[in-house]
Write an enzyme that holds these catalytic residues in place. Structure first.
Site, PDB file in Angstrom:
ATOM      1  N   SER A  13       0.859  -1.182   0.000  1.00 43.26           N
ATOM      2  CA  SER A  13       0.000   0.000   0.000  1.00 43.26           C
ATOM      3  C   SER A  13       0.897   1.233   0.000  1.00 43.26           C
ATOM      4  O   SER A  13       1.679   1.446   0.934  1.00 43.26           O
ATOM      5  CB  SER A  13      -0.904  -0.007   1.239  1.00 43.26           C
ATOM      6  OG  SER A  13      -1.726   1.145   1.277  1.00 43.26           O
ATOM      7  N   ASN A  88      -7.911   4.963   2.257  1.00 39.77           N
ATOM      8  CA  ASN A  88      -8.964   3.951   2.123  1.00 39.77           C
ATOM      9  C   ASN A  88      -8.385   2.547   2.267  1.00 39.77           C
ATOM     10  O   ASN A  88      -8.983   1.672   2.907  1.00 39.77           O
ATOM     11  CB  ASN A  88      -9.664   4.087   0.768  1.00 39.77           C
ATOM     12  CG  ASN A  88     -10.551   5.322   0.697  1.00 39.77           C
ATOM     13  OD1 ASN A  88     -10.963   5.857   1.726  1.00 39.77           O
ATOM     14  ND2 ASN A  88     -10.834   5.777  -0.506  1.00 39.77           N
ATOM     15  N   GLU A  89      -7.210   2.324   1.664  1.00 41.55           N
ATOM     16  CA  GLU A  89      -6.550   1.022   1.784  1.00 41.55           C
ATOM     17  C   GLU A  89      -6.174   0.744   3.237  1.00 41.55           C
ATOM     18  O   GLU A  89      -6.322  -0.378   3.728  1.00 41.55           O
ATOM     19  CB  GLU A  89      -5.299   0.985   0.906  1.00 41.55           C
ATOM     20  CG  GLU A  89      -5.586   0.950  -0.580  1.00 41.55           C
ATOM     21  CD  GLU A  89      -4.326   1.024  -1.421  1.00 41.55           C
ATOM     22  OE1 GLU A  89      -4.460   1.134  -2.654  1.00 41.55           O
ATOM     23  OE2 GLU A  89      -3.215   0.986  -0.855  1.00 41.55           O
ATOM     24  N   MET A  90      -5.696   1.779   3.916  1.00 41.17           N
ATOM     25  CA  MET A  90      -5.327   1.625   5.325  1.00 41.17           C
ATOM     26  C   MET A  90      -6.543   1.217   6.148  1.00 41.17           C
ATOM     27  O   MET A  90      -6.482   0.295   6.974  1.00 41.17           O
ATOM     28  CB  MET A  90      -4.744   2.933   5.867  1.00 41.17           C
ATOM     29  CG  MET A  90      -4.331   2.864   7.330  1.00 41.17           C
ATOM     30  SD  MET A  90      -3.817   4.473   7.991  1.00 41.17           S
ATOM     31  CE  MET A  90      -2.274   4.727   7.125  1.00 41.17           C
ATOM     32  N   ALA A  93      -7.617  -2.392   5.375  1.00 38.02           N
ATOM     33  CA  ALA A  93      -6.729  -3.372   6.008  1.00 38.02           C
ATOM     34  C   ALA A  93      -7.051  -3.505   7.487  1.00 38.02           C
ATOM     35  O   ALA A  93      -7.016  -4.604   8.058  1.00 38.02           O
ATOM     36  CB  ALA A  93      -5.273  -2.956   5.816  1.00 38.02           C
TER      37      ALA A  93
END
Length: 275
Positions: A13, A88-90, A93
């Protein structure tokens, strides 16, 4: 025998603006023993490791993060925290409770870690030798890889650190160098004069590869200007220098952009310097 904790894939990421760091990181993972394949590494910015042609980016990312055998590797930087897709990825996850590790780019400080990342969890800078040793050992264990000869690893690590330091030097200089448009003046129907302020707070003299300007007037009309070689080839911004220059640019008078209505707050300047 396969361990229940075995990881099969790394999801990197990162911000697309940090792609040079990520290229080197992927190479290091390959050196450690992870195969050069999208089956083992997902990295959206690199060809062959990204989203398959025709796939929906959001559905693909969702599918990847729902896999139980994937580890998320956050490459944290100022660029990362300024990117909504990265945040958003954080969050995704965190929601899926994925195992993760975070690596900081050299110019990003630990105190700036925020969001879903646990700041108390061990992180390290990309150019930290001890951090890289621990990271390598963890990857070897989780992926159940063969241990690398320590001499070979030493050379791989040294090459990686040297590359990262080179990238970070250019980044740091860019962060500490400013080019500001102070005034735009129409000279005639074909020429604009830009009054520019150059600021260099570093201890190094700077030469520019390119400088591009995007000017916007109060009506939202835009115009693109590129600094010509006649300016760049003979221009040096000296250490600790703060100065104003006036450069003349050719422009299309048929453009809707109105120099008298220039909105300096919306103007953008992009540049790159020589290392």
């Amino acid at each position: 025998m396969r361990s229940n904790n075995k990881i099969d894939k790394i999801f990197i990421s990162h911000s697309v603006k940090d792609v040079e760091y990520v290229k080197s990181l992927v190479q290091l993972l390959n050196d450690i023993g992870i195969k050069k394949s999208e089956n083992y590494i997902f990295c959206s910015s690199l060809s062959g490791y990204g989203i398959p042609y025709g796939e929906s980016i959001f559905e693909f990312l969702k599918e990847e993060l729902n896999k139980s055998n994937i580890m998320v590797l956050f490459v944290l930087s100022h660029n990362y925290y300024q990117s909504p897709p990265c945040l958003n990825e954080m969050g995704a996850a965190w929601i899926t409770s994925k195992s993760y590790n975070s690596i900081l780019t050299p110019n990003f400080d630990f105190r700036h870690i925020s969001g879903a990342i646990d700041s108390s969890k061990i992180s390290f800078h990309m150019h930290d030798e001890n951090g890289l040793n621990t990271f390598k050992d963890k990857i070897v264990k989780l992926f159940e890889l063969e241990e690398i000869d320590y001499k070979i690893w030493g050379e791989d690590r040294k090459r990686f650190i040297e590359t990262i330091k080179g990238i970070s030097y250019i980044e740091a200089t860019n962060l500490n160098t400013q080019v500001q448009v102070e005034k735009v003046k129409k000279l005639n129907d074909e020429e604009l004069e830009l009054q520019l302020r150059f600021i260099n707070v570093t201890d190094k003299d700077i030469e520019f590869k390119f400088i591009d300007f995007e000017l916007v007037d109060s009506f939202g009309n835009e115009i693109q200007l590129l600094a010509e070689d006649k300016y760049l080839e003979n221009y040096t911004l000296y250490r600790k220098e703060n100065k104003v220059v006036k450069w003349v640019f050719q422009y299309d008078y048929k453009s809707n952009y109105n120099p008298r209505r220039d909105n300096g707050n919306l103007s953008k300047v992009s540049f790159e310097i020589y290392s």
